[in-house]
Design a protein around this motif. Structure first.
Motif, mmCIF file in Angstrom:
data_model
loop_
_atom_site.group_PDB
_atom_site.id
_atom_site.type_symbol
_atom_site.label_atom_id
_atom_site.label_comp_id
_atom_site.label_asym_id
_atom_site.label_seq_id
_atom_site.Cartn_x
_atom_site.Cartn_y
_atom_site.Cartn_z
ATOM 1 N N VAL A 50 1.508 21.328 16.749
ATOM 2 C CA VAL A 50 1.032 20.025 17.580
ATOM 3 C C VAL A 50 0.774 18.984 16.512
ATOM 4 C CG1 VAL A 50 -0.645 19.473 19.006
ATOM 5 C CG2 VAL A 50 0.267 21.634 19.418
ATOM 6 N N TYR A 51 0.099 19.287 15.366
ATOM 7 C CA TYR A 51 -0.405 18.133 14.819
ATOM 8 C C TYR A 51 0.895 17.611 13.813
ATOM 9 C CZ TYR A 51 -3.801 15.927 11.587
ATOM 10 O OH TYR A 51 -4.383 14.775 11.117
ATOM 11 N N ALA A 52 2.058 18.184 13.697
ATOM 12 C CA ALA A 52 2.992 17.498 13.087
ATOM 13 C C ALA A 52 3.739 16.654 14.135
ATOM 14 C CB ALA A 52 3.881 18.651 12.670
ATOM 15 N N THR A 53 3.854 17.149 15.351
ATOM 16 C CA THR A 53 4.149 16.153 16.362
ATOM 17 C C THR A 53 3.285 15.017 16.461
ATOM 18 O OG1 THR A 53 4.869 18.048 17.801
ATOM 19 C CG2 THR A 53 4.845 15.830 18.800
ATOM 20 N N GLY A 54 2.156 14.953 16.625
ATOM 21 C CA GLY A 54 1.517 13.896 16.292
ATOM 22 C C GLY A 54 1.549 12.885 15.220
ATOM 23 N N ILE A 55 1.791 13.511 14.008
ATOM 24 C CA ILE A 55 2.034 12.735 12.787
ATOM 25 C C ILE A 55 3.438 12.024 13.030
ATOM 26 C CG2 ILE A 55 2.867 12.940 10.427
ATOM 27 C CD1 ILE A 55 0.854 15.000 10.100
ATOM 28 N N ARG A 56 4.457 12.681 13.523
ATOM 29 C CA ARG A 56 5.657 11.946 13.696
ATOM 30 C C ARG A 56 5.474 10.588 14.473
ATOM 31 N NH1 ARG A 56 10.539 10.534 11.912
ATOM 32 N NH2 ARG A 56 12.089 10.376 13.599
ATOM 33 N N PHE A 57 4.671 10.539 15.505
ATOM 34 C CA PHE A 57 4.552 9.558 16.536
ATOM 35 C C PHE A 57 3.459 8.629 16.001
ATOM 36 C CE2 PHE A 57 7.428 12.281 18.546
ATOM 37 C CZ PHE A 57 8.486 11.342 18.827
ATOM 38 N N GLY A 58 2.653 8.831 14.791
ATOM 39 C CA GLY A 58 1.388 8.157 14.573
ATOM 40 C C GLY A 58 0.336 8.449 15.547
ATOM 41 N N LYS A 59 0.210 9.670 16.117
ATOM 42 C CA LYS A 59 -0.745 10.106 17.344
ATOM 43 C C LYS A 59 -1.527 11.258 16.743
ATOM 44 C CE LYS A 59 1.040 7.104 20.167
ATOM 45 N NZ LYS A 59 1.709 7.550 21.184
ATOM 46 N N GLU A 109 1.033 16.282 24.830
ATOM 47 C CA GLU A 109 0.968 15.219 25.855
ATOM 48 C C GLU A 109 0.321 13.976 25.635
ATOM 49 O OE1 GLU A 109 -0.686 16.686 29.663
ATOM 50 O OE2 GLU A 109 1.087 18.177 30.097
ATOM 51 N N GLY A 110 0.922 12.847 25.603
ATOM 52 C CA GLY A 110 0.568 11.454 25.050
ATOM 53 C C GLY A 110 0.791 11.417 23.616
ATOM 54 N N CYS A 111 1.470 12.310 22.857
ATOM 55 C CA CYS A 111 1.876 12.246 21.593
ATOM 56 C C CYS A 111 3.362 12.031 21.171
ATOM 57 C CB CYS A 111 1.258 13.564 20.998
ATOM 58 S SG CYS A 111 -0.434 13.941 21.258
ATOM 59 N N THR A 112 3.766 11.874 22.262
ATOM 60 C CA THR A 112 5.487 11.844 21.982
ATOM 61 C C THR A 112 6.228 10.532 22.089
ATOM 62 O OG1 THR A 112 5.824 12.652 24.051
ATOM 63 C CG2 THR A 112 5.721 14.376 22.482
ATOM 64 N N SER A 113 5.550 9.609 21.782
ATOM 65 C CA SER A 113 6.249 8.051 21.888
ATOM 66 C C SER A 113 5.375 7.185 21.061
ATOM 67 C CB SER A 113 6.120 7.599 23.186
ATOM 68 O OG SER A 113 4.765 7.242 23.797
ATOM 69 N N GLY A 114 6.162 6.169 20.584
ATOM 70 C CA GLY A 114 5.557 5.389 19.585
ATOM 71 C C GLY A 114 6.525 5.165 18.199
ATOM 72 N N ASP A 115 6.059 4.312 17.379
ATOM 73 C CA ASP A 115 6.698 4.208 16.181
ATOM 74 C C ASP A 115 6.930 5.526 15.422
ATOM 75 O OD1 ASP A 115 7.265 1.757 16.748
ATOM 76 O OD2 ASP A 115 5.376 1.044 15.594
ATOM 77 N N THR A 116 7.901 5.872 14.845
ATOM 78 C CA THR A 116 7.935 7.049 14.018
ATOM 79 C C THR A 116 7.756 7.149 12.552
ATOM 80 O OG1 THR A 116 10.410 7.024 13.969
ATOM 81 C CG2 THR A 116 9.453 8.177 15.866
ATOM 82 N N THR A 117 7.387 8.275 12.196
ATOM 83 C CA THR A 117 7.115 8.199 10.728
ATOM 84 C C THR A 117 7.655 9.695 9.948
ATOM 85 O OG1 THR A 117 5.639 8.093 8.591
ATOM 86 C CG2 THR A 117 4.815 9.394 10.529
ATOM 87 N N ASP A 118 7.908 9.774 8.788
ATOM 88 C CA ASP A 118 8.481 10.975 8.427
ATOM 89 C C ASP A 118 7.323 12.084 8.344
ATOM 90 O OD1 ASP A 118 10.965 9.940 7.805
ATOM 91 O OD2 ASP A 118 10.631 9.473 5.390
#
Length: 333
Positions: A50-59, A109-118
């Motif tokens: 879950v946390y890695a998904t948040g990091i990917r989208f800056g969330k 939910e709420g963490c899968t859109s936005g600017d992406t990062t590595d």
């Protein structure tokens, strides 16, 4: 300049709620501690997915908030375990981990859109059929299987389902959950059985300068004394604590030894620094800061107790927050 940091989150069964509290604090300090590599096993795999998904989208903040809510509201026996008569009759376990997949999908939910990062994620599984390994140049069999995910694999629902499937396999505690088939390795159970805190993976990355290790057990051991009487659930819980801590102890001891060896080599009189650096490179030795985030005092109950008591889960989360805040105060800016 912030140090390049890897995050290692160990397994802790219901005490994974402690890790959610830690992640909430790390997310609030994400600019000071940018994390691009994560590794987890068992409940640590669930939290890392879950946390890695948040990091990917800056969330990261949203992902950590969702994790805290999940552990508070949904980490109960009936919401985690999908009880199965079929699996019981086959003696595979008491339940499947299908409900875990749904909980993970809700947690992002709420963490899968936005600017992406590595972002780079490694989840450890125990492969019941074994996996290909090497000892020197010879083929060998290992039961530790690492499933890696990065960047675009978090960008689609199908990709995230594969991440969550591997996380569910990594957290399939033997006897409780039936083994989970994870492509391409096959039936898998709890990754904590073979490597509960895969620190070595982070040490292999020559660019990592700092490793944060999150464990729900105090540094002095799982608890001051084994629970009494030491049989039934107490015995099982204590065996889980031993399993969780022993490999972590060995990896931390090895990392401390490497750091000490590097310091001794660099302190040699009359040996040019350039020569020492070449020797260290040949031996793959390099110093890495190890930051441990553990409870300030032993958590109440055994590793399963939190599934039955909301009060304990809340206490675990608060303990994680306190431990992370305490660790951050001691870290150099």
């Amino acid at each position: 300049m912030p140090k390049k940091t890897a995050l290692i989150v160990s397994g802790a069964v219901s005490q994974g709620a402690f890790e959610a509290g830690v992640l909430e604090v790390l997310a609030a300090n994400r600019e000071r501690l940018p994390i691009a590599r994560l590794a987890g096993a068992s409940s640590g795999a669930l939290n890392c997915a879950v946390y890695a998904t948040g990091i990917r989208f800056g969330k990261e903040v949203q992902a950590a908030t969702n994790l805290v809510t999940l552990w508070q509201d949904d980490a109960t026996w009936n919401r985690v375990a999908d009880w199965s008569l079929k699996e019981l009759l086959q003696l595979d376990g008491l339940a499947t981990s299908d409900k875990v997949l749904k909980l993970l999908a809700r947690a992002v939910e709420g963490c899968t859109s936005g600017d992406t990062t590595d972002v780079d994620l490694r989840l450890t599984l125990t492969a019941l059929d074994g996996a290909a390994g090497k000892i020197g140049n010879e083929d060998a069999t290992t039961f530790e299987y690492s499933k890696e995910f990065s960047n675009a694999e978090f960008d689609t629902e199908d990709g995230r389902e594969k991440v969550f499937d591997a996380a569910a396999g990594s957290s399939a505690f033997p006897g409780l959950f039936a083994p989970r088939d994870v492509a391409p390795v096959g039936p898998c159970v709890d990754g904590g059985a073979v490597n509960n805190a895969p620190i070595g993976w982070a040490l292999q990355d020559g660019s990592i300068e700092q490793i944060i290790v999150v464990s729900a057990h105090t540094r002095g051991g799982p608890q001051p004394d084994p629970p009494k009487p030491l049989h039934g659930p107490n015995l099982l819980g204590h065996l889980v604590d031993i399993l969780v801590n022993e490999r972590l102890y060995r990896d931390l001891r090895e990392a401390a030894w490497v750091n000490s060896a590097v310091e001794r080599l660099r302190a040699l009189d009359g040996v040019p620094r350039e020569t020492v650096d070449r020797v260290l490179a040949a031996l793959s030795f390099r110093p890495v800061d190890i930051v441990e985030i553990r409870p300030l005092s032993p958590l109440e109950g055994n590793t399963f107790s939190g599934f039955s008591e909301r009060r304990l889960r809340d206490e675990y989360i608060d303990a994680g927050r306190q431990a992370a805040q305490d660790a951050l105060k001691k870290m150099p800016l």
